[in-house]
Design a protein around this motif. Structure first.
Motif, PDB file in Angstrom:
ATOM      1  N   ILE A  68       0.854  -1.184   0.000  1.00  0.00           N
ATOM      2  CA  ILE A  68       0.000   0.000   0.000  1.00  0.00           C
ATOM      3  C   ILE A  68       0.889   1.234   0.000  1.00  0.00           C
ATOM      4  N   VAL A  69       0.518   2.226  -0.818  1.00  0.00           N
ATOM      5  CA  VAL A  69       1.291   3.460  -0.902  1.00  0.00           C
ATOM      6  C   VAL A  69       0.360   4.654  -0.788  1.00  0.00           C
ATOM      7  N   GLU A  70       0.958   5.792  -0.436  1.00  0.00           N
ATOM      8  CA  GLU A  70       0.262   7.066  -0.577  1.00  0.00           C
ATOM      9  C   GLU A  70       0.521   7.576  -1.983  1.00  0.00           C
ATOM     10  N   ALA A  71      -0.543   7.984  -2.664  1.00  0.00           N
ATOM     11  CA  ALA A  71      -0.424   8.461  -4.038  1.00  0.00           C
ATOM     12  C   ALA A  71      -1.308   9.689  -4.213  1.00  0.00           C
ATOM     13  N   THR A  72      -1.059  10.431  -5.291  1.00  0.00           N
ATOM     14  CA  THR A  72      -1.845  11.612  -5.611  1.00  0.00           C
ATOM     15  C   THR A  72      -2.510  11.415  -6.961  1.00  0.00           C
ATOM     16  N   VAL A  73      -3.822  11.616  -7.002  1.00  0.00           N
ATOM     17  CA  VAL A  73      -4.598  11.523  -8.241  1.00  0.00           C
ATOM     18  C   VAL A  73      -5.236  12.879  -8.512  1.00  0.00           C
ATOM     19  N   ASP A  74      -4.859  13.493  -9.600  1.00  0.00           N
ATOM     20  CA  ASP A  74      -5.391  14.805  -9.987  1.00  0.00           C
ATOM     21  C   ASP A  74      -5.407  15.779  -8.809  1.00  0.00           C
ATOM     22  N   GLY A  75      -4.272  15.801  -8.093  1.00  0.00           N
ATOM     23  CA  GLY A  75      -4.074  16.752  -7.006  1.00  0.00           C
ATOM     24  C   GLY A  75      -4.603  16.321  -5.654  1.00  0.00           C
ATOM     25  N   GLN A  76      -5.278  15.176  -5.570  1.00  0.00           N
ATOM     26  CA  GLN A  76      -5.843  14.701  -4.309  1.00  0.00           C
ATOM     27  C   GLN A  76      -5.064  13.492  -3.807  1.00  0.00           C
ATOM     28  N   VAL A  97     -16.074  11.571  -4.659  1.00  0.00           N
ATOM     29  CA  VAL A  97     -17.083  12.570  -4.309  1.00  0.00           C
ATOM     30  C   VAL A  97     -16.580  13.459  -3.176  1.00  0.00           C
ATOM     31  N   ASP A  98     -15.988  12.833  -2.153  1.00  0.00           N
ATOM     32  CA  ASP A  98     -15.481  13.596  -1.016  1.00  0.00           C
ATOM     33  C   ASP A  98     -14.392  14.584  -1.425  1.00  0.00           C
ATOM     34  N   ARG A  99     -13.600  14.221  -2.452  1.00  0.00           N
ATOM     35  CA  ARG A  99     -12.497  15.087  -2.891  1.00  0.00           C
ATOM     36  C   ARG A  99     -12.915  16.026  -4.020  1.00  0.00           C
ATOM     37  N   GLY A 100     -14.169  15.943  -4.437  1.00  0.00           N
ATOM     38  CA  GLY A 100     -14.642  16.805  -5.508  1.00  0.00           C
ATOM     39  C   GLY A 100     -14.086  16.452  -6.871  1.00  0.00           C
ATOM     40  N   LEU A 101     -13.710  15.192  -7.067  1.00  0.00           N
ATOM     41  CA  LEU A 101     -13.155  14.754  -8.345  1.00  0.00           C
ATOM     42  C   LEU A 101     -14.269  14.314  -9.288  1.00  0.00           C
TER      43      LEU A 101
END
Length: 321
Positions: A68-76, A97-101
């Motif tokens: 498991i990693v921490e990653a960023t998707v479209d700034g989130q 939805v929570d991140r407004g993506l």
């Protein structure tokens, strides 16, 4: 389009229209009804892997059975399972939805979980993904994760970082993009050809001495065999239980232990579960999927996936501390 991407596109539409899939594979475009065209648009959104734009590495989170990693998707930013057995990355609809993506051009594209359960989903293209390495225009699906799957999504490193070698080091607990050599397994004692079915990599293996094709699946918690393969191999499990899949609970049989060898590697004893696998029907490929090589076999190894995704390098398993 890379030959593997073209094959993936053909397979994606084969279930709905096999003649159409043959046209796709050979690069021609026949006329088709609107309903088929919609399915084709979804398949096209998922057909080509992402474009790697920067190499890099990221540590796997400590104390986790799965990588498991921490990653960023479209700034989130979120927490993602690194899953070599996923044909595409997947995002939790709730997390999005929570991140407004949201993405323009999302197309309905149901997907199947490990037991063949159909899950409503949308096919999208992500603008930017960073997980050590960075990539743009990345294919993904968005659907409702079950309550027990408390992650932002599933990262398919072989799909996200198209055209770059990928190393999943389950010994040093790192995901490396591009820094490993493009010749899979250079410096590692074993190399095995990768075979592709449904967008996921398989290797030839022997389980209890019987040959089969097993998916290299870092997203699986253990080694899992298809019931049909186990039956003809004379393998049986004495207990029934449930485990979690991307769609929820999955009935499996447990209590079996057998030796597994890949290529010229030594046989490693592993606990094995059995599950039903869909092996028949109009979309059934010639190359059988006989099971999954999860962390029960992969754990403690270094895995090198070549730039062209046609070979896997690995070493002897080192028991976890």
């Amino acid at each position: 389009m890379h030959p593997l991407d073209r094959l993936r596109l053909a397979e994606a539409v084969a279930e709905h229209d096999r003649p159409l899939a043959e046209h796709v594979f050979h690069g021609t475009r026949p006329a088709w009804p609107r309903a088929v065209a919609v399915r084709f648009q979804a398949a096209l959104a998922l057909a080509e892997s992402g474009t790697a734009v920067a190499d890099g590495a990221v540590d796997l989170m400590p104390g986790q059975a799965l990588p498991i990693v921490e990653a960023t998707v479209d700034g989130q930013r979120g927490v993602f399972i690194v899953d070599t057995g996923a044909p595409h990355s997947a995002l939790s609809r709730r997390w999005c939805v929570d991140r407004g993506l949201a993405w323009n051009g999302a197309v309905s594209h149901p997907v199947d979980d490990g037991a063949g359960t159909r899950i409503p989903a949308e096919a999208v293209r992500l603008g930017h993904v960073a997980a050590g390495g960075q990539a743009r225009d990345v294919p993904a699906v968005v659907f409702d994760f079950p309550p027990g799957l408390a992650v932002a999504g599933i990262l398919s490193p072989l799909d996200v970082f198209g055209g770059r070698p990928v190393r999943l080091d389950l010994r040093a607990r790192r995901l490396v993009v591009g820094e490993a050599t493009g010749d899979a397994g250079a410096g590692l004692p074993f190399t095995a050809p990768l075979h592709w079915r449904g967008g996921v990599p398989l290797v030839a293996a022997r389980v209890a001495g019987r040959p089969g094709f097993l998916m290299v699946d870092s997203g699986a918690g253990g080694v899992v065999l298809c019931r049909a393969y186990a039956r003809i191999s004379g393998l049986h499990t004495p207990q029934a239980t449930t485990t979690m899949s991307a769609a929820g609970a999955l009935a499996v049989g447990v209590g079996l232990r057998a030796g597994i060898a890949v290529g010229g590697s030594a046989e490693v004893q592993a606990d094995i579960a059995l599950k039903p696998c869909r092996t028949v029907g109009p979309a059934a490929p010639v190359l059988a999927l006989d099971g999954l090589l999860g962390v029960g076999w992969l754990g403690g190894r270094i895995l090198d996936f070549s730039r062209d995704r046609l070979s896997l390098g690995f070493d002897e398993r080192v028991p976890a501390a």
